[in-house]
Motif scaffolding. Sequence first.
Motif, short mmCIF file in Angstrom:
data_model
loop_
_atom_site.label_atom_id
_atom_site.label_comp_id
_atom_site.label_asym_id
_atom_site.label_seq_id
_atom_site.Cartn_x
_atom_site.Cartn_y
_atom_site.Cartn_z
N ASP A 1 1.11 -1.14 0.14
CA ASP A 1 0.04 -0.02 0.03
C ASP A 1 1.08 1.19 -0.05
O ASP A 1 2.10 1.02 0.43
N LYS A 2 0.31 2.39 -0.27
CA LYS A 2 1.44 3.72 -0.47
C LYS A 2 1.28 4.32 1.00
O LYS A 2 2.29 4.35 1.62
N THR B 1 2.61 3.32 4.34
CA THR B 1 3.38 2.13 4.28
C THR B 1 4.62 2.46 3.57
O THR B 1 5.71 2.36 4.31
N THR C 1 -2.54 1.84 -4.74
CA THR C 1 -2.83 3.17 -4.14
C THR C 1 -4.08 3.71 -4.61
O THR C 1 -4.50 3.41 -5.81
N PRO D 1 -10.78 0.21 -2.24
CA PRO D 1 -10.57 -0.94 -1.45
C PRO D 1 -10.61 -2.34 -2.22
O PRO D 1 -9.84 -3.26 -2.08
N LYS E 1 -8.50 -2.92 -5.08
CA LYS E 1 -7.09 -3.63 -4.64
C LYS E 1 -7.09 -5.01 -4.51
O LYS E 1 -6.13 -5.78 -4.92
N GLY F 1 0.33 -3.61 4.29
CA GLY F 1 -0.61 -2.42 4.25
C GLY F 1 -0.43 -1.87 5.72
O GLY F 1 0.27 -2.34 6.73
N ASP F 2 -1.33 -0.83 6.07
CA ASP F 2 -1.26 -0.28 7.59
C ASP F 2 -2.12 -1.15 8.49
O ASP F 2 -2.21 -0.75 9.61
N ASN G 1 -7.28 0.03 6.72
CA ASN G 1 -8.09 0.27 5.48
C ASN G 1 -7.87 -0.90 4.82
O ASN G 1 -8.66 -1.03 3.67
N ASP G 2 -7.05 -1.77 4.76
CA ASP G 2 -6.30 -2.80 3.88
C ASP G 2 -6.93 -4.23 4.55
O ASP G 2 -6.08 -5.19 3.86
#
Length: 765
Positions: free
Chosen positions: A466-467, A470, A610, A635, A638, A659-660, A663-664
């Motif tokens: 993820d951007k 991350t 992203t 999402p 992705k 990812g964080d 949200n992922d």
Amino acid sequence: MSMEGRISTKLVLDGLCCSNCAMKIEQKVSELKEVSHTSLNFATKLLLIETEQGNSQEELLQKVKKIVKDIEPEVVVKEYKSPRAKRVKAQVQVPKQEGEQRQDGCSDGCCGGHGHGHAQDEHIHHGHYGAEDHSHEEEDEHGHSHSHGEGGSLKKKIIKFGISAVIFAIAMIFDLPKSVSFGLFFISYLLSGGDVLLKAGKNILRGDVFDENFLMGIATIGAFAIGEFAEGVGVMLFYQVGEMFQDLAVNRSRKSIADLMDIRPDYANLIIDGIAKKVAPEEIDIGQLILVKPGEKVPLDGKVVEGTSMIDSSALTGESVPREVVPGDNVLGGFINKNGVLTIEVMKDFEESTVSKILDLVQNASSRKAPTENFITKFARRYTPVVTITAALMAILPPLILPGATFSEWVYRALIFLVISCPCALVISIPLGFFGGIGGASRHGVLIKGSNYLEALNYVDTVIFDKTGTLTKGVFKVTQMNTVEDISKEQLLEYAAYAESYSNHPIALSIQKAYGREIDKEQLEEYEEIAGHGIKVRLNDKMIYAGNAKLMEKEAIAYDKTDFLGTVVHIGINGTYAGNIIISDEVKEDSAKAMKELKEIGMKKLVMLTGDSKSVGEKIGRQLGLDEVHAELLPDQKVEQLEAIYKQKAGKGKLIFVGDGINDAPVLARADIGVAMGGLGSDAAIEAADVVLMTDEPSKLISAIKIAKKTHTIVWQNIVFALAIKAVFLILGAFGVANMWEAVFADVGVALIAVLNAMRAMKIK
């Protein structure tokens, strides 16, 4: 804990020291009709049982206790509880937080630790709390308070084996009548091997024949039967002493792993009416204040409300460089306060604190076995009976078929074959190696939730990132302002701040923060938020437009179409373009280095997904040297993109998504291994992924993969070494070259060496 219709029960098998018995207990428990899954890790003595909802847990517990008692009567079954603090109590006066001496912890007398017992004496504030009140420590929750008992048991063994060895030596050295010599050998044999024979007999009565007690019992009795008294006693004695050293090595390794995770706070100084009372951390509620003095562990997650100090976070994050904390900063349980005095407001209960969750995760990681562990367990179950049947055939067939072959010779060879066959080296060392690797990784700030994930990290060839949060810091800020005509940058920022004053969007907040002054919303009129475009508002006599390119086009305002690295907020005033503000999310310092090193260790493809614009995504991709960038994704898109990358992937390599953790979640769940940039105290991240990087640094992923590869090497060293030595000695024994002493080395000696090698896994850097 209930999950997806199942209930997980965790039990500690206190006193379990037989790897073969551990294997049998796991098998018997798994055969219970109400059990859907079970896993017993010999390294941690932790038994995990999963059942469907509706089954009686009390009834199940009684069945499990009966199984354990039948197989290992001395083992005590206890319910596993999350790691808790030791209970210690005392009262001390709270030191005042005023003056430099209180901030740096170096007031007069603070290093001496000679408090004179006066409640008002400021000398008591520093220096001797680490050493006091240990006499009040209670038994820990895992029932490991029996160290004195273990020491006594070891002492008894040493005395018993010592007496056996002396009697054995007398029988060997002196030329005694045959009957006397036999009597001494027999007494020595009973002293050294009586418990082995007793266990073997009990197991046979229960129908459990093929275990190490039976193998050693039949081998040594066989030696007596063919007149090899000295060898029968010597082998049993050597075996028992070897087992004792093996147990010591296993216990030492368990202790070493426990020491790696020695981040549990012993106590907390709870402030009540200006007095600090020493209590157990689990007794403290959210919102209460605690005092942390120099050298003490921060007991609970909280926020600093008073004091300044340097904090050592290495126990949780693996970072060796201390960092400064000031009022308003968050701190976590397990941090060590280096010099100042801190007053902290508690933000989480002990059970919900980061340190408690980390301890729980590492303790429970062994319940998810790696494929190698499962293979070894299945292999050991089939291997011992096969070898035992082979030994029986070896004792019977050659004397009947080969000319000149005698039963005594081939029985002896069969006995050697039996001794060699025990798979202890594998059953003990393999789970110990994986658990050591998990413990070692945790010391470096990498939480791996199971041996299966640790092993899977060896086969990763594709990493998807993820951007935001991350590869980038996830902190938006104004990085550039471009104006036209006669408008200053300060005026442009003011117009933008007023326009964005009602918004809580991160971009709006970054503009408000950059403006940094109070906004008089009374001056605003005709405020309108246009979805997907931006904001239109009247400020005094000016109509301000703040938004993206779509807003400028909608209002027919000619704007600057230059491609900027970041999010562009265009500003228009009364239908005329005034300039733009660039909001950027900075790339993390070690992201580029991490991408380079991932390529160096064999990653075939590095991808970024992203939701940001294509131009921003592609520029960051080029900056970091990524192979692919997919931008402007929602999402669910992705997940679709990850599926597409799966289909393109060649071979059986594993795919990681980083990812964080918030949200992922859908993508983390779909990947072979979900890795969360956990950050300090991010509950969602700790729950979401299979691996958690506690410092939010992408480079920690390289540490995780390297630890996995080194652990994998150690585990396979043990497998190859143990099987190779056993194969050699089995062949030598079958051809009459190896004797009983060498057979015992092939059993106990190999197991001991394998355990010592497995201990290296916890020291991986």
